[in-house]
Design a protein around this motif. Sequence first.
Motif, mmCIF file in Angstrom:
data_model
loop_
_atom_site.group_PDB
_atom_site.id
_atom_site.type_symbol
_atom_site.label_atom_id
_atom_site.label_comp_id
_atom_site.label_asym_id
_atom_site.label_seq_id
_atom_site.Cartn_x
_atom_site.Cartn_y
_atom_site.Cartn_z
ATOM 1 N N THR A 111 -2.088 44.137 7.608
ATOM 2 C CA THR A 111 -2.207 44.501 9.019
ATOM 3 C C THR A 111 -3.535 43.977 9.531
ATOM 4 O O THR A 111 -4.582 44.204 8.924
ATOM 5 C CB THR A 111 -2.120 46.028 9.203
ATOM 6 O OG1 THR A 111 -0.868 46.466 8.684
ATOM 7 C CG2 THR A 111 -2.207 46.410 10.672
ATOM 8 N N VAL A 148 -1.420 44.453 14.063
ATOM 9 C CA VAL A 148 -0.256 43.589 13.894
ATOM 10 C C VAL A 148 0.064 43.535 12.406
ATOM 11 O O VAL A 148 -0.799 43.188 11.594
ATOM 12 C CB VAL A 148 -0.517 42.165 14.443
ATOM 13 C CG1 VAL A 148 0.628 41.217 14.095
ATOM 14 C CG2 VAL A 148 -0.731 42.211 15.950
ATOM 15 N N THR A 149 1.291 43.893 12.056
ATOM 16 C CA THR A 149 1.705 43.906 10.660
ATOM 17 C C THR A 149 2.425 42.602 10.336
ATOM 18 O O THR A 149 3.357 42.196 11.036
ATOM 19 C CB THR A 149 2.605 45.121 10.367
ATOM 20 O OG1 THR A 149 1.872 46.302 10.729
ATOM 21 C CG2 THR A 149 2.957 45.205 8.895
ATOM 22 N N LYS A 199 12.116 44.814 11.671
ATOM 23 C CA LYS A 199 12.025 45.655 12.868
ATOM 24 C C LYS A 199 11.850 47.125 12.492
ATOM 25 O O LYS A 199 10.965 47.796 13.006
ATOM 26 C CB LYS A 199 13.263 45.448 13.738
ATOM 27 C CG LYS A 199 13.123 46.043 15.111
ATOM 28 C CD LYS A 199 14.219 45.556 16.019
ATOM 29 C CE LYS A 199 13.846 45.871 17.445
ATOM 30 N NZ LYS A 199 14.462 44.990 18.391
ATOM 31 N N GLN A 237 5.672 42.800 12.764
ATOM 32 C CA GLN A 237 5.719 41.925 13.939
ATOM 33 C C GLN A 237 5.814 40.449 13.571
ATOM 34 O O GLN A 237 6.299 39.644 14.355
ATOM 35 C CB GLN A 237 4.483 42.132 14.822
ATOM 36 C CG GLN A 237 4.440 43.466 15.526
ATOM 37 C CD GLN A 237 3.818 44.562 14.679
ATOM 38 O OE1 GLN A 237 3.181 44.325 13.666
ATOM 39 N NE2 GLN A 237 4.024 45.800 15.093
ATOM 40 N N VAL A 238 5.326 40.073 12.370
ATOM 41 C CA VAL A 238 5.315 38.666 11.963
ATOM 42 C C VAL A 238 5.830 38.566 10.526
ATOM 43 O O VAL A 238 5.380 39.308 9.656
ATOM 44 C CB VAL A 238 3.888 38.063 12.035
ATOM 45 C CG1 VAL A 238 3.906 36.591 11.627
ATOM 46 C CG2 VAL A 238 3.283 38.235 13.422
ATOM 47 N N GLN A 242 10.912 33.156 17.682
ATOM 48 C CA GLN A 242 10.775 34.521 18.164
ATOM 49 C C GLN A 242 12.185 35.122 18.168
ATOM 50 O O GLN A 242 13.102 34.557 18.771
ATOM 51 C CB GLN A 242 10.213 34.496 19.582
ATOM 52 C CG GLN A 242 9.671 35.789 20.042
ATOM 53 C CD GLN A 242 8.191 35.931 19.741
ATOM 54 O OE1 GLN A 242 7.452 34.981 19.853
ATOM 55 N NE2 GLN A 242 7.767 37.108 19.362
ATOM 56 N N GLY A 299 11.670 40.236 19.378
ATOM 57 C CA GLY A 299 10.287 40.662 19.480
ATOM 58 C C GLY A 299 9.449 40.401 18.241
ATOM 59 O O GLY A 299 8.282 40.794 18.191
ATOM 60 N N MET A 300 10.022 39.749 17.238
ATOM 61 C CA MET A 300 9.287 39.427 16.017
ATOM 62 C C MET A 300 9.105 37.914 15.916
ATOM 63 O O MET A 300 9.962 37.156 16.356
ATOM 64 C CB MET A 300 10.042 39.936 14.788
ATOM 65 C CG MET A 300 10.096 41.444 14.694
ATOM 66 S SD MET A 300 11.266 41.985 13.458
ATOM 67 C CE MET A 300 12.815 41.596 14.234
ATOM 68 N N ALA A 337 -3.332 43.379 19.469
ATOM 69 C CA ALA A 337 -1.933 43.486 19.030
ATOM 70 C C ALA A 337 -1.036 42.406 19.638
ATOM 71 O O ALA A 337 0.179 42.518 19.607
ATOM 72 C CB ALA A 337 -1.373 44.878 19.296
#
Length: 171
Positions: free
Chosen positions: A82, A86-87, A102, A107-108, A121, A124-125, A152
């Motif tokens: 993290t 943002v993870t 999700k 997020q990535v 994308q 949302g990831m 973030a």
Amino acid sequence: MMNSKRRPERGTQIGVISDTHGLLRPEAIEALIGSDLILHAGDIGKLEILEELNTIAPVVAVRGNNDTGAWAQTIPETETVTVENVTIHLLHIAKDLKLDPKTAGIQVVISGHSHKPSLEQREGMLFLNPGSAGPRRFKLSISVACLYVKDAIVHAQVINLLDTEVPLGLS
């Protein structure tokens, strides 16, 4: 879209590299200078690659399918970090992803293996493959990537090291 390697003010720059296969090119080193953290998505090739990257910034690495020597046994197959809320989940082969990003709050997702750079994308990831920074495979480009994280929010860019093609970028 981020068109330059300029980092957002007071943000974190994360260098992303994969598939070095024992070759750390000077162009890759140059592209990663200024990173606050480096993520290596596997097929490292030899421990010295990680040691040299660690002279630029702290390194988090995962083991690739070709990292089979005794030196690689302590390197995990997946890792989650993290940065600024943002993870980021790191693995070598994308199809081996065993969790739902999700529902896991990721997020990535970063993977390597294919040697083909991609930024996508989805829901949302961000799914990122930096491509290969090591020996050229077929006619694929030689590349690394940078993530820029601030508040973030993630910006991503694939940087072609030896080719003149336009870099991929997402914000």
